[in-house]
Design an enzyme around this catalytic site. Structure first.
Site, PDB file in Angstrom:
ATOM      1  N   ASN A 264      36.532  42.235  41.639  1.00 38.00           N
ATOM      2  CA  ASN A 264      35.619  41.378  40.725  1.00 38.00           C
ATOM      3  C   ASN A 264      36.135  40.059  40.951  1.00 38.00           C
ATOM      4  OD1 ASN A 264      34.331  40.362  38.929  1.00 38.00           O
ATOM      5  ND2 ASN A 264      35.380  41.271  37.100  1.00 38.00           N
ATOM      6  N   TRP A 265      35.520  39.324  41.865  1.00 37.13           N
ATOM      7  CA  TRP A 265      35.807  37.699  41.974  1.00 37.13           C
ATOM      8  C   TRP A 265      35.580  37.038  40.766  1.00 37.13           C
ATOM      9  CZ3 TRP A 265      34.003  36.027  47.676  1.00 37.13           C
ATOM     10  CH2 TRP A 265      34.480  36.796  48.601  1.00 37.13           C
ATOM     11  N   LYS A 266      34.735  37.633  39.961  1.00 35.94           N
ATOM     12  CA  LYS A 266      34.370  36.628  38.833  1.00 35.94           C
ATOM     13  C   LYS A 266      33.496  35.156  39.196  1.00 35.94           C
ATOM     14  CE  LYS A 266      37.844  39.160  35.896  1.00 35.94           C
ATOM     15  NZ  LYS A 266      38.796  39.162  34.917  1.00 35.94           N
TER      16      LYS A 266
ATOM     17  N   HIS B   7      31.551  44.606  31.430  1.00 34.68           N
ATOM     18  CA  HIS B   7      32.981  44.142  31.602  1.00 34.68           C
ATOM     19  C   HIS B   7      33.245  43.275  30.433  1.00 34.68           C
ATOM     20  CE1 HIS B   7      36.474  41.378  32.841  1.00 34.68           C
ATOM     21  NE2 HIS B   7      36.355  42.436  33.814  1.00 34.68           N
TER      22      HIS B   7
ATOM     23  N   GLU C  70      39.426  49.671  31.505  1.00 38.82           N
ATOM     24  CA  GLU C  70      40.205  48.585  31.529  1.00 38.82           C
ATOM     25  C   GLU C  70      40.623  48.132  30.014  1.00 38.82           C
ATOM     26  OE1 GLU C  70      39.207  45.876  34.926  1.00 38.82           O
ATOM     27  OE2 GLU C  70      37.765  45.565  33.466  1.00 38.82           O
TER      28      GLU C  70
ATOM     29  N   GLY D 281      43.803  39.993  32.977  1.00 37.51           N
ATOM     30  CA  GLY D 281      44.444  38.520  32.929  1.00 37.51           C
ATOM     31  C   GLY D 281      46.147  38.484  32.548  1.00 37.51           C
TER      32      GLY D 281
HETATM   33  P1  PGA Z   1      42.763  41.053  36.480  1.00 37.79           P
HETATM   34  O1  PGA Z   1      41.314  41.275  35.858  1.00 37.79           O
HETATM   35  O2  PGA Z   1      43.148  41.968  37.645  1.00 37.79           O
HETATM   36  O3  PGA Z   1      42.820  39.677  36.854  1.00 37.79           O
HETATM   37  O4  PGA Z   1      43.763  41.179  35.175  1.00 37.79           O
HETATM   38  C1  PGA Z   1      40.681  42.583  35.761  1.00 37.79           C
HETATM   39  C2  PGA Z   1      39.424  42.590  35.363  1.00 37.79           C
HETATM   40  O5  PGA Z   1      39.118  41.578  34.485  1.00 37.79           O
HETATM   41  O6  PGA Z   1      38.639  43.309  35.970  1.00 37.79           O
END
Ligand code: PGA
Length: 256
Positions: free
Chosen positions: A13-15, A100, A170, A176
């Site tokens: 997930n590149w966001k 998400h 998650e 994060g």
């Molecule tokens: P992260 O994020 O791997 O940077 O903790 C995971 C996510 O938001 O799916």
């Protein structure tokens, strides 16, 4: 890899990264190069929508699947700024992250999410449905939170289509963060997610449903999470845009 073995799934997930297309192309081609050498791992990359179109229409797209990070539930019409699942399907997208926690934080409710899941399933696209508690309490109320998220987000889903859903557990506090959840607890949580699905759609369907873990995964902890957490794969945030780290993560997971 044994013939009857399921492939592990790693979703990147590149966001909202990176800022320039050129950089996005660089990351994508490095990941593609590594992905083509993996034997038991399938890679799904979910870049920002602008890049999705570029990658999905690129001929050399295999062995990576391209996913989107969001979708709208209506098919077409007066919905300024939105993108429908038919549009995604038409450009070759086969996975969409739905619900998400960063979108839930922006006001997305379980009801909206359930409509999105349904719209995506009807197009033959796999929703990657994110669920997870914000915090843990000593009374175990977080289990109720998780259960109701799953039930409500899958409220419109039928037995026939549940097999297409990929669950991503998650815990919001791990997203994060520095450290992921302890793999032994991840295993318990994955069992719990399957139990809720089993209550809704039957044992057989629950056993077939893929359950991923997400939150602070990287190349150092990925194989332990898969091995000890007994999940079917990972939803990776930060590490998915860090090429050296992501390449190592893919190799580590493939070696499990
Ligand atoms: P992260 O994020 O791997 O940077 O903790 C995971 C996510 O938001 O799916």
């Amino acid at each position: 890899m044994k013939k009857d073995m399921k492939k592990k799934i790693i979703v990147g997930n590149w966001k909202m990264n990176p800022i320039a297309l050129k950089e996005a192309m660089k990351i994508f081609s490095s990941v593609r190069r590594t992905a083509s050498k993996l034997s038991s791992t399938h890679v799904v990359i979910c870049p920002p929508l602008l890049y999705v179109q570029k990658f999905a229409s690129s001929r050399a797209v295999s062995p990576i699947s391209i996913g989107a990070q969001n979708v709208f539930f209506e098919e077409q019409g007066h919905f300024t700024g939105e993108i429908s699942s038919s549009m995604l399907k038409n450009i070759g997208v086969n996975h969409v992250i739905v619900g998400h926690s960063e979108r839930r934080e922006m006001g997305e409710t379980d009801e909206i999410i359930s409509k999105k899941v349904q719209a995506v399933l009807e197009m033959g696209i796999h929703p990657i449905l994110c669920v997870g508690e914000k915090e843990r309490d000593v009374h175990g109320l977080y289990l109720d939170v998780l259960k109701s998220q799953i039930k409500n987000s899958l409220a419109k889903t039928t037995k026939k289509l549940i097999g297409q859903v990929i669950m991503a557990y998650e815990p919001v506090w791990a997203i994060g963060a520095k450290e992921p959840m302890d793999p032994a607890i991840i295993q318990e949580m994955a069992i719990f997610v399957r139990k809720v699905i089993s209550d809704m759609f039957g044992h057989e369907n629950a056993m077939k449903t893929l359950v991923l873990y997400g939150g602070a995964t990287n190349f150092r902890n990925a194989s332990d999470i898969i091995n000890l957490g007994k999940v079917d794969g990972l939803l990776v945030g930060r590490e998915s845009v860090n090429v050296p780290g992501f390449v190592e993560l893919l190799k580590a997971v493939d070696a499990v």
